[in-house]
Design an enzyme around this catalytic site. Sequence first.
Site, mmCIF file in Angstrom:
data_model
loop_
_atom_site.group_PDB
_atom_site.id
_atom_site.type_symbol
_atom_site.label_atom_id
_atom_site.label_comp_id
_atom_site.label_asym_id
_atom_site.label_seq_id
_atom_site.Cartn_x
_atom_site.Cartn_y
_atom_site.Cartn_z
ATOM 1 N N CYS A 1 -1.433 5.551 9.189
ATOM 2 C CA CYS A 1 -1.709 4.281 8.521
ATOM 3 C C CYS A 1 -2.849 4.524 7.552
ATOM 4 O O CYS A 1 -2.889 5.561 6.894
ATOM 5 C CB CYS A 1 -2.023 3.187 9.549
ATOM 6 N N ARG B 1 0.842 -1.202 0.000
ATOM 7 C CA ARG B 1 0.000 0.000 0.000
ATOM 8 C C ARG B 1 0.877 1.252 0.000
ATOM 9 O O ARG B 1 0.568 2.237 -0.665
ATOM 10 C CB ARG B 1 -0.947 -0.010 1.195
#
Length: 289
Positions: free
Chosen positions: A242, A182
């Site tokens: 995150c 990611r």
Amino acid sequence: MPILITADELAARLDAERTGRADTRTVVLDVRWSLAQPDGTDAYRAGHIPGAVYVDLDGELADHDAVGEGRHPLPTEAAFARAMRRWGVRDGDTVVVTDDLGNQSAARAWWLLRHAGVADVRMLDGALAAWRAAGLPLETGDASPEPGDATAHFGGMPVIGIDEAAALPGRGVLLDARAVERYRGEVEPIDPRAGHIPGARSAPSGGSLDASGRFLPAEALRERFAAVGVVPESGAPVAAYCGSGVTAAHAVAALAIAGVDAALYPGSWSQWSNDETRPAATGDEPSAD
């Protein structure tokens, strides 16, 4: 205060409380949650630490009425106080949080409780897997504690917003706690754009755990974070983000074990990627654009 507690230590505290030998109460919170299975109620009911209270991460550890602040904005102080009281927490209690994911979701509760001013909050090291491995009993169904009287006074943990996150690389270290795929921008399963905040460094939260789901020793964590530019002696600020501020709390906890005070960017990539004025970087390196 300690950040971690072992399964045997927790069992001894609960036993002392049952037999009237405890000096302080210990409240156990079960924060069963994951991206794939946000509602952990069924898993909790199938087996949890005796007396542990289920915590709804989406409903109690976030404020979904907040607009433009990401998927899991921080709850209000008043709402969090109400949640603590529902869990049976009283002022002065020791609170132990756990999950079934190496504390990667429970760390959100650890962080919020510390932020709210609870002095003694610990994560069960190794989480529920460690409890099971120790051969300790599980309980089924729901726990129904008497309401507590806990108060919340936010400000116990450092927090940064989107502008501070943008400005941090270059004068400090901004860590991205998501999976490396990611971070690189190779995949993005939930947010509108792939990539990472320019200048951020990749430090997936799972890398702070050993094969059993326990946190690495403090020295190993210091070495891990030094490899991505965290040098406590420099005095440079450190923050973590995150996808939506959940596993970033785990990174903050790991940094604390390593002796580093770090801020949380709660909006994280879910806020950043929804703002089209914010650039997205891709690839392995913390490039500036």
